[in-house]
Design a protein around this motif. Structure first.
Motif, short mmCIF file in Angstrom:
data_model
loop_
_atom_site.label_atom_id
_atom_site.label_comp_id
_atom_site.label_asym_id
_atom_site.label_seq_id
_atom_site.Cartn_x
_atom_site.Cartn_y
_atom_site.Cartn_z
N GLY A 1 107.47 28.31 -6.15
CA GLY A 1 107.14 27.59 -7.54
C GLY A 1 106.22 27.97 -8.13
O GLY A 1 105.88 29.28 -7.80
N LEU A 2 105.85 27.39 -8.98
CA LEU A 2 104.50 27.80 -10.06
C LEU A 2 103.44 27.43 -9.24
O LEU A 2 103.40 26.37 -8.40
CB LEU A 2 104.64 27.09 -11.20
N ALA A 3 102.40 28.31 -9.05
CA ALA A 3 101.19 28.20 -8.55
C ALA A 3 100.04 27.51 -9.64
O ALA A 3 100.17 27.57 -10.81
CB ALA A 3 100.51 29.38 -8.39
N PRO A 4 99.34 26.85 -8.96
CA PRO A 4 98.27 25.99 -9.88
C PRO A 4 97.34 27.44 -10.50
O PRO A 4 97.35 28.38 -9.95
CB PRO A 4 97.24 25.49 -8.77
N GLN A 5 96.76 27.11 -11.51
CA GLN A 5 95.70 28.13 -12.03
C GLN A 5 94.68 28.72 -11.11
O GLN A 5 94.13 28.01 -10.40
CB GLN A 5 95.34 27.57 -13.33
N LEU A 6 94.62 30.00 -11.18
CA LEU A 6 93.79 30.75 -10.37
C LEU A 6 92.30 30.04 -10.75
O LEU A 6 91.83 29.76 -11.96
CB LEU A 6 93.53 32.13 -10.83
N THR A 7 91.37 30.22 -9.76
CA THR A 7 89.99 29.74 -10.22
C THR A 7 89.05 30.84 -10.14
O THR A 7 89.33 31.99 -9.70
CB THR A 7 89.39 28.85 -8.84
N ASN A 8 87.98 30.78 -10.99
CA ASN A 8 87.09 31.88 -11.34
C ASN A 8 86.20 32.14 -10.31
O ASN A 8 85.19 31.66 -10.61
CB ASN A 8 86.79 31.76 -12.77
#
Length: 149
Positions: free
Chosen positions: A70-77
């Motif tokens: 599936g789609l991943a949550p947005q990367l954190t910085n």
């Protein structure tokens, strides 16, 4: 603000890898059927390793793609992502995720400390898609040699 910095990082990474591939790859097409695999060191901000792409790297990438969940949550910085690996594919591949079909010709593997690896692919309009997958990356890491195991 954090999302803008992350988007800028992803864009810079993609441009660096794209431009580095043309200069780092000097072998003739007959000698090397695929563009090389590249390792981008996030902290150094540059490609630190280029290795010839071969059928085994193609198999790794195809297994990752086949195991997308599936789609991943947005990367954190944050500083947990150490390396990003670029594996150019022999031919474009269609990836279907959550009802969306993507045609990708490169796979970017994000290797982050203490987190599951993620794939980044771009569709035909160069829109980024982060993907979750379940295939083990250990054999790939051993072959590429970075980080040393």
């Amino acid at each position: 603000m954090r999302q803008k910095r992350l988007a800028a990082l992803l864009l810079a990474l993609c441009f660096m890898l794209t431009f580095a591939s043309s200069s780092a790859f000097a072998a003739s097409p007959e000698d090397q059927p695929f563009k090389p695999v590249q390792v981008f060191d996030v902290k150094a901000g540059k490609v630190v390793h280029t290795t010839p792409n071969d059928k085994e790297y193609q198999q790794f990438a195809n297994k990752w793609i086949a195991s997308v969940t599936g789609l991943a949550p947005q990367l954190t910085n944050d500083d947990s992502c150490i390396y990003v690996y670029r594996v150019p594919l022999e031919k474009p591949v269609t990836i279907t995720v959550n009802g969306t079909k993507l045609l990708a010709d490169d796979v970017f593997l994000f290797y982050c400390d203490g987190k599951p690896p993620l794939l980044l692919v771009f569709d035909e309009q160069r829109r980024p898609f982060l993907l979750l997958f379940k295939e083990d990356i250990t054999p790939f890491i051993k072959k590429v040699g970075i980080p040393a195991t």
